[in-house]
Design a protein around this motif. Sequence first.
Motif, PDB file in Angstrom:
ATOM      1  N   GLY A 119      57.752  36.638  22.346  1.00 13.14           N
ATOM      2  CA  GLY A 119      56.692  35.815  21.800  1.00 13.14           C
ATOM      3  C   GLY A 119      55.297  36.321  22.113  1.00 13.14           C
ATOM      4  N   ARG A 120      55.179  37.283  23.029  1.00 17.03           N
ATOM      5  CA  ARG A 120      53.874  37.856  23.384  1.00 17.03           C
ATOM      6  C   ARG A 120      53.489  38.933  22.371  1.00 17.03           C
ATOM      7  NH1 ARG A 120      55.796  39.692  29.256  1.00 17.03           N
ATOM      8  NH2 ARG A 120      57.403  40.520  27.851  1.00 17.03           N
ATOM      9  N   VAL A 121      52.184  39.135  22.227  1.00 18.32           N
ATOM     10  CA  VAL A 121      51.669  40.141  21.296  1.00 18.32           C
ATOM     11  C   VAL A 121      50.544  40.907  21.979  1.00 18.32           C
ATOM     12  CG1 VAL A 121      50.535  40.554  19.092  1.00 18.32           C
ATOM     13  CG2 VAL A 121      52.228  38.732  19.284  1.00 18.32           C
ATOM     14  N   GLY A 122      50.555  42.232  21.851  1.00 17.94           N
ATOM     15  CA  GLY A 122      49.484  43.055  22.388  1.00 17.94           C
ATOM     16  C   GLY A 122      49.310  44.317  21.557  1.00 17.94           C
ATOM     17  N   TYR A 123      48.237  45.075  21.834  1.00 13.59           N
ATOM     18  CA  TYR A 123      47.908  46.242  21.016  1.00 13.59           C
ATOM     19  C   TYR A 123      47.546  47.440  21.891  1.00 13.59           C
ATOM     20  CZ  TYR A 123      47.464  42.821  17.242  1.00 13.59           C
ATOM     21  OH  TYR A 123      47.707  41.828  16.330  1.00 13.59           O
ATOM     22  N   LEU A 124      48.006  48.625  21.453  1.00 13.92           N
ATOM     23  CA  LEU A 124      47.557  49.906  21.992  1.00 13.92           C
ATOM     24  C   LEU A 124      46.865  50.651  20.856  1.00 13.92           C
ATOM     25  CD1 LEU A 124      50.749  50.985  23.990  1.00 13.92           C
ATOM     26  CD2 LEU A 124      48.599  50.146  24.959  1.00 13.92           C
ATOM     27  N   LEU A 177      42.848  40.378  28.532  1.00 13.69           N
ATOM     28  CA  LEU A 177      42.707  41.727  29.096  1.00 13.69           C
ATOM     29  C   LEU A 177      42.379  42.749  28.007  1.00 13.69           C
ATOM     30  CD1 LEU A 177      45.862  41.746  31.430  1.00 13.69           C
ATOM     31  CD2 LEU A 177      43.516  41.149  32.056  1.00 13.69           C
ATOM     32  N   THR A 178      41.590  43.759  28.372  1.00 19.87           N
ATOM     33  CA  THR A 178      41.350  44.915  27.503  1.00 19.87           C
ATOM     34  C   THR A 178      41.379  46.169  28.359  1.00 19.87           C
ATOM     35  OG1 THR A 178      38.953  44.737  27.770  1.00 19.87           O
ATOM     36  CG2 THR A 178      39.919  43.633  25.855  1.00 19.87           C
ATOM     37  N   GLY A 179      41.358  47.326  27.688  1.00 20.98           N
ATOM     38  CA  GLY A 179      41.252  48.591  28.390  1.00 20.98           C
ATOM     39  C   GLY A 179      42.443  48.906  29.286  1.00 20.98           C
ATOM     40  N   HIS A 180      42.143  49.502  30.441  1.00 25.93           N
ATOM     41  CA  HIS A 180      43.143  50.019  31.365  1.00 25.93           C
ATOM     42  C   HIS A 180      44.131  48.931  31.801  1.00 25.93           C
ATOM     43  CE1 HIS A 180      44.699  51.744  35.157  1.00 25.93           C
ATOM     44  NE2 HIS A 180      44.437  52.928  34.594  1.00 25.93           N
ATOM     45  N   ALA A 181      43.630  47.758  32.205  1.00 25.56           N
ATOM     46  CA  ALA A 181      44.497  46.677  32.684  1.00 25.56           C
ATOM     47  C   ALA A 181      45.447  46.197  31.595  1.00 25.56           C
ATOM     48  CB  ALA A 181      43.651  45.514  33.199  1.00 25.56           C
ATOM     49  N   ALA A 182      44.939  46.096  30.353  1.00 30.89           N
ATOM     50  CA  ALA A 182      45.789  45.670  29.238  1.00 30.89           C
ATOM     51  C   ALA A 182      46.879  46.696  28.965  1.00 30.89           C
ATOM     52  CB  ALA A 182      44.943  45.446  27.997  1.00 30.89           C
ATOM     53  N   ALA A 183      46.536  47.983  29.020  1.00 30.24           N
ATOM     54  CA  ALA A 183      47.529  49.037  28.764  1.00 30.24           C
ATOM     55  C   ALA A 183      48.662  48.973  29.791  1.00 30.24           C
ATOM     56  CB  ALA A 183      46.856  50.406  28.796  1.00 30.24           C
ATOM     57  N   LEU A 184      48.314  48.769  31.069  1.00 30.84           N
ATOM     58  CA  LEU A 184      49.346  48.695  32.107  1.00 30.84           C
ATOM     59  C   LEU A 184      50.243  47.468  31.901  1.00 30.84           C
ATOM     60  CD1 LEU A 184      47.359  49.755  35.305  1.00 30.84           C
ATOM     61  CD2 LEU A 184      48.978  51.118  33.968  1.00 30.84           C
ATOM     62  N   ARG A 203      37.584  52.503  25.533  1.00 28.92           N
ATOM     63  CA  ARG A 203      37.470  51.850  26.833  1.00 28.92           C
ATOM     64  C   ARG A 203      38.383  52.505  27.875  1.00 28.92           C
ATOM     65  NH1 ARG A 203      37.405  47.016  23.580  1.00 28.92           N
ATOM     66  NH2 ARG A 203      35.419  45.900  23.783  1.00 28.92           N
ATOM     67  N   ILE A 204      39.310  53.320  27.397  1.00 31.62           N
ATOM     68  CA  ILE A 204      40.251  53.995  28.303  1.00 31.62           C
ATOM     69  C   ILE A 204      39.913  55.484  28.321  1.00 31.62           C
ATOM     70  CG2 ILE A 204      42.672  54.574  28.731  1.00 31.62           C
ATOM     71  CD1 ILE A 204      43.436  51.944  27.398  1.00 31.62           C
ATOM     72  N   HIS A 205      39.770  56.035  29.527  1.00 31.34           N
ATOM     73  CA  HIS A 205      39.352  57.437  29.648  1.00 31.34           C
ATOM     74  C   HIS A 205      40.388  58.256  30.410  1.00 31.34           C
ATOM     75  CE1 HIS A 205      35.396  56.462  28.019  1.00 31.34           C
ATOM     76  NE2 HIS A 205      35.444  55.368  28.774  1.00 31.34           N
ATOM     77  N   HIS A 207      50.089  34.360  33.981  1.00 27.83           N
ATOM     78  CA  HIS A 207      50.411  34.880  32.652  1.00 27.83           C
ATOM     79  C   HIS A 207      51.846  34.578  32.210  1.00 27.83           C
ATOM     80  CE1 HIS A 207      46.971  37.851  33.467  1.00 27.83           C
ATOM     81  NE2 HIS A 207      46.568  37.007  32.532  1.00 27.83           N
ATOM     82  N   LEU A 208      52.498  33.615  32.837  1.00 30.73           N
ATOM     83  CA  LEU A 208      53.884  33.284  32.501  1.00 30.73           C
ATOM     84  C   LEU A 208      53.905  32.147  31.487  1.00 30.73           C
ATOM     85  CD1 LEU A 208      55.366  33.441  36.110  1.00 30.73           C
ATOM     86  CD2 LEU A 208      55.552  35.189  34.318  1.00 30.73           C
ATOM     87  N   ALA A 209      54.088  32.491  30.221  1.00 31.30           N
ATOM     88  CA  ALA A 209      54.033  31.489  29.153  1.00 31.30           C
ATOM     89  C   ALA A 209      55.101  30.416  29.332  1.00 31.30           C
ATOM     90  CB  ALA A 209      54.201  32.173  27.791  1.00 31.30           C
TER      91      ALA A 209
END
Length: 453
Positions: free
Chosen positions: A43-48, A63-70, A91-93, A149-151
């Motif tokens: 049910g979760r949704v995220g983007y790379l 979350l965005t950037g590095h934390a979101a990717a992890l 945002r990610i280097h 973050h536990l839905a």
Amino acid sequence: MLSKVVILAGTSHDYVRGFSLDSMVTMIEMNQETWSLKLRSGGRVGYLYFRNGAIVDAAVWELTGHAAALELISWDTPEIEILKFCDRPRRIHTSMMQLLLEGKRINDEAKDQRADEARSLEEAVAHIEGFRLKRGQQLLVALLNRNKHLAGAWLWYSRTIGTLKTIQGALERALFLAPEDKEIAEEKERFERARGAVTDDRVKRCPFCWAPLNMKAVLCTDCGMQLLITRTSLSPGNSSCDSDVVDTSVKRFARVLAREANRNLYASYYMAMCHFNIKDTDRTLELFNDTVALAGEQPFFSDQLKLYLTWMAAQQVSDETGEKASPQAETVGDGKTILVVEDSATTRKVIGATLNMKGYRIIEAVDGLEALSKLSEERPDLILLDIILPKMNGYEILSIIKNKRDLKAIPVVMLTSRDGFMSRMKGKIAGSAAYLTKPFNPDELLQTIVKHM
């Protein structure tokens, strides 16, 4: 991390299975693609986001950037949808390979934590399903303090609180964390429908569908389930209920009863109410008997059973006579034995449930021959004898009983749907101790038994 991959090309869809996120990233880097990967899991949704083969950003929740990717890298077996564009700033280097290695290390370190979280949520849910809401809520608060973050934890937390505003906030948080979770979305829709009917500052929850209700509600305004037995709920034409909710509730209460060795009072009661709502008379009566046995000295549950028994007794005869039942009273059986001679299975169940509830031991016979056979095996303290029976009628059986030296002292109460002077006189002459006209209510039956035993 094997995943299902959906490639969008205009309006066509190609489904590629068996790809891992690692493999997808390698393909993007090799071909220097400018793509966005939409990940779905539970049910979760995220983007790379990738530009010319390099990761530039990620997003999930707040979350965005590095934390979101992890976070996204930690998801198990996500479904991957490829969107062939990227409009995000960088945002990610670091490279995606470095992120994957770092994510693997974090996942290995966090594996035990996730297992602990799953166990904590399971324990909290078991308490809530078992109607120990306060303990379940305590466990969920502790769990959400560790990981917000536990839905699923937010969903179950919403079911333990009693104000509309707090319920709404918990559900919105759950939906934000898992926007494509079907159960959470349905619960939010149910909440929106039900709250229009709520006028109380504090609410209770429907034990079947979790909709918020006024504190004194006896009917769920959303799923249509009766919450307890009332004279209104027993009347013809009461509202129909949602069959899907019944099925889900029966499974949940069965799970609780299996887990707690059939010792959970409220699961037993609401399981009985599930069968009451679908008009499964025999199973309702059986489950109410179990509930009263668990309830001990709590009068609410025995009162519910007596109300149902009175209705059953009236229903058994109403098709024939149109008569109705009246209120009940209290007596105690002290383990004494009663032989019930009655060809109607429903009437036997009503009598048996009424007398078992008061401590009597019941022997049943469906006709005169079986009754005489039972009497040859043991001597009851009283006999309830229907007049209209197959093979031989009640008067004939009574005459045989009164002519046997070892049986004639047993008091016999005659049962019949006929209410006439001649029938009463005939029973009296034959030697009956009393005469009950059906439909009788539990109070009348118990008082007659106490008087003549």
